[in-house]
Design a protein around this motif. Structure first.
Motif, PDB file in Angstrom:
ATOM      1  N   GLN A   1       0.825  -1.204   0.000  1.00 56.31           N
ATOM      2  CA  GLN A   1       0.000   0.000   0.000  1.00 56.31           C
ATOM      3  C   GLN A   1       0.864   1.261   0.000  1.00 56.31           C
ATOM      4  O   GLN A   1       0.654   2.179  -0.794  1.00 56.31           O
ATOM      5  CB  GLN A   1      -0.919   0.031   1.224  1.00 56.31           C
ATOM      6  N   ILE A   2       1.850   1.271   0.876  1.00 57.63           N
ATOM      7  CA  ILE A   2       2.741   2.440   0.991  1.00 57.63           C
ATOM      8  C   ILE A   2       3.552   2.609  -0.293  1.00 57.63           C
ATOM      9  O   ILE A   2       3.704   3.722  -0.817  1.00 57.63           O
ATOM     10  CB  ILE A   2       3.672   2.292   2.206  1.00 57.63           C
ATOM     11  N   GLY A   3       4.052   1.486  -0.804  1.00 59.83           N
ATOM     12  CA  GLY A   3       4.853   1.551  -2.020  1.00 59.83           C
ATOM     13  C   GLY A   3       4.075   2.055  -3.217  1.00 59.83           C
ATOM     14  O   GLY A   3       4.557   2.920  -3.963  1.00 59.83           O
TER      15      GLY A   3
ATOM     16  N   SER B   1       1.306   3.825  -3.145  1.00 58.15           N
ATOM     17  CA  SER B   1       0.891   5.211  -2.896  1.00 58.15           C
ATOM     18  C   SER B   1       2.018   6.182  -3.211  1.00 58.15           C
ATOM     19  O   SER B   1       1.786   7.275  -3.745  1.00 58.15           O
ATOM     20  CB  SER B   1       0.452   5.378  -1.438  1.00 58.15           C
ATOM     21  N   SER B   2       3.255   5.777  -2.879  1.00 60.36           N
ATOM     22  CA  SER B   2       4.395   6.672  -3.093  1.00 60.36           C
ATOM     23  C   SER B   2       4.648   6.958  -4.564  1.00 60.36           C
ATOM     24  O   SER B   2       5.247   7.982  -4.914  1.00 60.36           O
ATOM     25  CB  SER B   2       5.658   6.073  -2.456  1.00 60.36           C
ATOM     26  N   ILE B   3       4.184   6.058  -5.433  1.00 58.32           N
ATOM     27  CA  ILE B   3       4.364   6.251  -6.875  1.00 58.32           C
ATOM     28  C   ILE B   3       3.737   7.559  -7.338  1.00 58.32           C
ATOM     29  O   ILE B   3       4.234   8.233  -8.238  1.00 58.32           O
ATOM     30  CB  ILE B   3       3.753   5.061  -7.652  1.00 58.32           C
TER      31      ILE B   3
ATOM     32  N   SER C   1       3.229  10.343  -5.506  1.00 60.12           N
ATOM     33  CA  SER C   1       3.528  11.488  -4.644  1.00 60.12           C
ATOM     34  C   SER C   1       3.874  12.745  -5.431  1.00 60.12           C
ATOM     35  O   SER C   1       3.640  13.860  -4.956  1.00 60.12           O
ATOM     36  CB  SER C   1       4.677  11.141  -3.686  1.00 60.12           C
ATOM     37  N   ASP C   2       4.432  12.574  -6.636  1.00 64.67           N
ATOM     38  CA  ASP C   2       4.808  13.732  -7.447  1.00 64.67           C
ATOM     39  C   ASP C   2       3.801  14.032  -8.555  1.00 64.67           C
ATOM     40  O   ASP C   2       4.071  14.855  -9.433  1.00 64.67           O
ATOM     41  CB  ASP C   2       6.193  13.508  -8.079  1.00 64.67           C
TER      42      ASP C   2
ATOM     43  N   SER D   1      -4.491  11.842  -6.676  1.00 66.84           N
ATOM     44  CA  SER D   1      -4.473  11.928  -5.220  1.00 66.84           C
ATOM     45  C   SER D   1      -4.937  10.608  -4.618  1.00 66.84           C
ATOM     46  O   SER D   1      -6.043  10.141  -4.915  1.00 66.84           O
ATOM     47  CB  SER D   1      -5.389  13.066  -4.743  1.00 66.84           C
TER      48      SER D   1
ATOM     49  N   LYS E   1       7.215   2.332 -12.669  1.00 69.48           N
ATOM     50  CA  LYS E   1       6.458   3.404 -12.020  1.00 69.48           C
ATOM     51  C   LYS E   1       5.657   4.194 -13.055  1.00 69.48           C
ATOM     52  O   LYS E   1       4.479   4.475 -12.863  1.00 69.48           O
ATOM     53  CB  LYS E   1       7.413   4.324 -11.265  1.00 69.48           C
TER      54      LYS E   1
END
Length: 226
Positions: A14-16, A18-20, A22-23, A28, A106
């Motif tokens: 989930q964290i990984g 979601s981080s994709i 971030s930029d 969102s 990514k």
């Protein structure tokens, strides 16, 4: 702005995922779900959010996608570690708008979310290869229809249909049923002739539609290479 819910039973995944994003100013992540119950609660609150889901993960199933699609036309992107033909078919039948693998780049995952957000379909290269190998048409997978006329399928043929739907190869079926490869090939040819189909994907769809095998039963089955 594309609002996105990430559904996976692994907090690390989930964290990984979601981080994709971030930029990405246009994407969102508005929620994380670790199981079907939590996901359905989130989608009630975030009624317009797209869902990116590993429906093969513990706590989810292909029926989760069906539930997501029941009440509204929601965009769903499947993301799994597997790419077997039966798994893809079950996702297409359930109504996904796209399918990528967890080892995609990514940028490819971002492109998938953006394409689906614009109303298009998106399948990564590995999924497209599996679709071509299985002769699956993403546009038609949900519209395959079979004649209502009675079809005389023998007990042995039903057994083989179930194994085909599980992703078994001809050689695996032969070994499991103590038959020759030639006999299995003959059964397979007769099955397709009786059903009026010409590829493995259609046999799998028949198996699911007729209740010979459940989609959840073969999500993790080996990939068919027959």
């Amino acid at each position: 702005m594309i609002n996105l819910i990430v559904a996976d039973n692994s907090e690390l995944v989930q964290i990984g995922l979601s981080s994709i994003f971030s930029d990405c100013a246009d994407i969102s992540v508005v929620g994380l779900a670790c199981d079907e119950h939590q996901l359905l609660e989130l989608t009630t609150a975030e009624s317009n959010a797209m869902v990116m889901i590993d429906f093969t993960a513990t706590g989810f199933s292909v029926d989760t996608i069906v539930s997501l699609k029941q009440n509204k036309k929601r965009f769903v992107l499947a993301i799994t570690p597997e790419k077997s033909g039966p798994t893809i078919i079950s996702a297409l039948k359930a109504g996904v708008s796209g399918y990528v693998k967890k080892d995609c780049s990514k940028q490819e995952i971002i492109d998938a979310v953006r394409a689906i957000g614009e109303g298009d379909q998106f399948f990564c290269g590995q999924i497209l290869e599996a679709i071509r190998n299985e002769k699956i048409d993403p546009q038609d997978a949900d519209h395959v229809d079979f004649s209502c006329a009675p079809v005389n399928i023998s007990k042995r043929e039903l057994e083989i249909i179930g194994m085909i739907a599980e992703g078994r190869t001809n050689s695996q079926i032969a070994d499991m049923l103590f038959l020759s490869g030639h006999t299995v090939n003959t059964h397979r040819r007769n099955i397709m002739q009786k059903l009026g189909v010409n590829n493995t994907a259609a046999v799998v769809l028949y198996a699911v539609k007729m209740g010979i095998v459940s989609p959840n039963r073969f999500l993790f089955s080996p990939e068919s290479t027959a």
